[in-house]
Design a protein around this motif. Structure first.
Motif, short mmCIF file in Angstrom:
data_model
loop_
_atom_site.label_atom_id
_atom_site.label_comp_id
_atom_site.label_asym_id
_atom_site.label_seq_id
_atom_site.Cartn_x
_atom_site.Cartn_y
_atom_site.Cartn_z
N ALA A 52 0.73 -1.32 -0.01
CA ALA A 52 0.00 -0.01 -0.06
C ALA A 52 0.80 1.29 -0.01
O ALA A 52 0.46 2.19 -0.51
CB ALA A 52 -1.04 0.03 1.03
N GLU A 53 1.99 1.30 0.66
CA GLU A 53 2.79 2.30 0.71
C GLU A 53 3.58 2.69 -0.64
O GLU A 53 3.55 3.67 -1.05
CB GLU A 53 4.10 2.11 1.79
CG GLU A 53 3.31 2.54 3.43
CD GLU A 53 4.41 2.12 4.22
OE1 GLU A 53 5.74 1.79 3.83
OE2 GLU A 53 4.25 1.85 5.63
N LEU A 55 2.46 1.93 -3.55
CA LEU A 55 1.41 2.28 -4.48
C LEU A 55 1.01 3.64 -4.04
O LEU A 55 0.85 4.64 -4.82
CB LEU A 55 0.00 1.18 -4.42
CG LEU A 55 -1.05 1.73 -5.22
CD1 LEU A 55 -0.71 1.72 -6.70
CD2 LEU A 55 -2.36 0.91 -5.06
N ASN A 56 0.98 4.19 -2.99
CA ASN A 56 0.58 5.31 -2.33
C ASN A 56 1.62 6.49 -3.06
O ASN A 56 1.52 7.43 -3.35
CB ASN A 56 0.29 5.65 -0.95
CG ASN A 56 0.14 7.03 -0.60
OD1 ASN A 56 -1.01 7.51 -0.93
ND2 ASN A 56 1.14 7.45 0.26
N ALA A 57 3.02 5.92 -2.91
CA ALA A 57 4.20 6.52 -3.30
C ALA A 57 3.92 6.93 -5.03
O ALA A 57 4.35 8.24 -5.45
CB ALA A 57 5.36 6.05 -2.93
N ARG A 58 3.58 5.82 -5.55
CA ARG A 58 3.34 5.95 -7.04
C ARG A 58 2.43 6.85 -7.65
O ARG A 58 2.34 7.51 -8.49
CB ARG A 58 3.41 4.49 -7.79
CG ARG A 58 4.46 3.65 -7.35
CD ARG A 58 4.33 2.37 -8.23
NE ARG A 58 4.38 2.75 -9.93
CZ ARG A 58 3.93 1.58 -10.53
NH1 ARG A 58 3.84 0.42 -10.21
NH2 ARG A 58 3.90 2.03 -11.84
N LEU A 59 1.28 6.81 -6.74
CA LEU A 59 0.28 7.72 -6.98
C LEU A 59 0.53 9.27 -6.87
O LEU A 59 0.02 10.19 -7.45
CB LEU A 59 -1.19 7.28 -6.24
CG LEU A 59 -1.74 6.04 -6.56
CD1 LEU A 59 -2.89 5.75 -5.43
CD2 LEU A 59 -2.44 6.06 -7.99
N GLU A 60 1.35 9.49 -5.79
CA GLU A 60 1.64 10.95 -5.47
C GLU A 60 2.69 11.36 -6.58
O GLU A 60 2.60 12.50 -6.81
CB GLU A 60 2.54 10.88 -4.06
CG GLU A 60 1.57 10.63 -2.96
CD GLU A 60 2.30 10.72 -1.83
OE1 GLU A 60 3.66 10.59 -1.59
OE2 GLU A 60 1.81 10.78 -0.47
N THR A 63 -0.38 9.58 -11.71
CA THR A 63 -1.32 8.54 -11.69
C THR A 63 -0.70 7.18 -12.69
O THR A 63 -0.29 7.32 -13.91
CB THR A 63 -2.78 8.90 -12.22
OG1 THR A 63 -3.22 9.77 -11.71
CG2 THR A 63 -3.69 7.39 -12.54
N LEU A 69 -2.05 -0.04 -12.50
CA LEU A 69 -2.54 0.09 -11.31
C LEU A 69 -3.40 -1.28 -10.94
O LEU A 69 -3.51 -1.49 -9.74
CB LEU A 69 -3.47 1.29 -11.51
CG LEU A 69 -4.28 1.78 -10.43
CD1 LEU A 69 -3.41 1.98 -8.94
CD2 LEU A 69 -5.20 2.95 -10.49
N GLN A 72 -1.42 -3.90 -9.32
CA GLN A 72 -1.08 -3.65 -7.78
C GLN A 72 -2.28 -3.80 -6.97
O GLN A 72 -1.99 -4.30 -5.84
CB GLN A 72 -0.50 -2.11 -7.66
CG GLN A 72 0.87 -1.99 -8.49
CD GLN A 72 1.94 -2.56 -7.98
OE1 GLN A 72 2.19 -2.68 -6.74
NE2 GLN A 72 2.72 -3.20 -8.92
N VAL A 73 -3.44 -3.31 -7.42
CA VAL A 73 -4.42 -3.37 -6.26
C VAL A 73 -4.79 -4.71 -6.34
O VAL A 73 -5.22 -5.42 -5.13
CB VAL A 73 -5.75 -2.65 -7.00
CG1 VAL A 73 -6.99 -2.92 -6.19
CG2 VAL A 73 -5.56 -1.02 -7.10
#
Length: 240
Positions: A52-53, A55-60, A63, A69, A72-73
Motif C-alpha cells: 500500500a505504501e 502504491l501510494n508513493a507511485r500515486l503521489e 497516476t 494500477l 497492484q490493487v
C-alpha cells in the motif's frame, strides 16, 4: 527413566483440580507459542502495508497506467485475503471454533512449522518422519499434545539435539513416538535462553493428555502418544 502414564488419572486428584491443571497447561503452551503465532499473524499484514505504501508513493508521483494500477490493487487484495486466512488460522490455535480431522503427517507439520524458528535459535531441530497417509486424527488433540511434548522435551534438555517424530497407524489408532537425540559433540552447549513464559514440565503434558483422553507414556526416553482415528461426521468422510 521410570515409565509414567497419564491414564488412568490419579485417583487422589479431584476433577476440579485436574481441570485447573489442564487449563494451566493449555495457557502455558499458548504463552510459549505466542511469539510464533504473533509472527504468523502479522507477516502478511506487513506485506499488505508495504504494498500500500509503494502504491501510494507511485500515486503521489502521478497516476500509473490503468493496467499497472489494476495489477497492484489485485496484488494487495490477494495479500489481504491471505492475511485474513492467516489470522483465522492463528485464532484457531487460541480458540478452535470446532474440532476437525487432519491427516497425521499434516498435523505434525503444522506444529513443527510453528516451533521451528524458536527451536533452531535454541539449538534444536525437529525431523518429521511420520509417513504420509490418509489417517486422520483430532486436530485440537494433536496440536495441544504434540506442541506440549516438544516444548517440554527441549525445556528439560541439557544440550542441543534433534527431536524425531515417528508414527505407526493401525486398528483405528495412531501411535506417535517422540525421541530426543542429543548431539554427540563434546563441546555442544545450549545457547542462553530465557522463555517468554515459564518452562513446561512433564506434569503439564500429563494434565493435557488426561483432559484430552489421549494415552500418554514415557519409558527410557521416548514419549508415546496414542490417538484414535477422527470420527467421521455427515460432512466429513474419513479416508480408508
Amino acid at each position: 527413566m521410570t515409565a509414567v502414564s497419564s491414564l488412568p488419572a490419579t485417583p487422589a486428584a479431584a476433577p476440579g483440580r485436574r481441570r485447573a491443571d489442564a487449563e494451566a497447561a493449555r495457557y502455558g503452551v499458548l504463552r510459549r507459542l505466542a511469539p510464533a503465532l504473533k509472527h504468523d499473524m502479522v507477516v502478511n499484514l506487513q506485506a499488505v502495508a508495504m504494498m500500500a505504501e509503494v502504491l501510494n508513493a507511485r500515486l503521489e508521483k502521478g497516476t500509473p497506467a490503468g493496467g499497472d494500477l489494476q495489477k497492484q490493487v489485485s496484488k494487495i487484495n490477494r495479500l489481504a485475503r491471505e492475511a485474513v486466512l492467516n489470522c483465522l488460522q492463528v485464532a484457531a490455535w487460541i480458540e478452535p471454533s470446532e474440532d476437525e480431522g487432519i491427516r497425521l503427517r499434516e498435523g505434525v507439520d503444522e506444529c513443527v512449522a510453528l516451533l521451528r524458528s524458536n527451536f533452531n535459535f535454541r539449538g534444536f531441530s525437529v525431523d518429521n518422519q511420520v509417513p504420509d497417509s490418509g489417517f486422520e486424527v483430532s486436530r485440537v488433540k494433536l496440536r495441544n499434545l504434540l506442541a506440549a511434548v516438544l516444548i517440554s522435551l527441549t525445556d528439560e534438555a541439557h544440550s542441543p539435539g534433534e527431536l524425531l517424530v515417528q508414527a505407526q497407524v493401525g486398528g483405528g489408532w495412531a501411535s506417535l513416538s517422540i525421541v530426543f537425540v542429543p548431539r554427540q559433540e563434546e563441546d555442544a552447549a545450549l545457547p542462553p535462553f530465557e522463555p517468554n513464559y515459564r518452562a513446561l514440565d512433564w506434569a503439564d503434558v500429563q494434565a493435557l493428555a488426561a483432559a484430552e483422553s489421549v494415552e500418554l507414556s514415557r519409558e527410557e526416553g521416548p514419549v508415546a502418544l496414542r490417538l484414535p482415528r477422527m470420527t467421521a461426521t455427515p460432512l466429513q468422510i474419513v479416508p480408508l
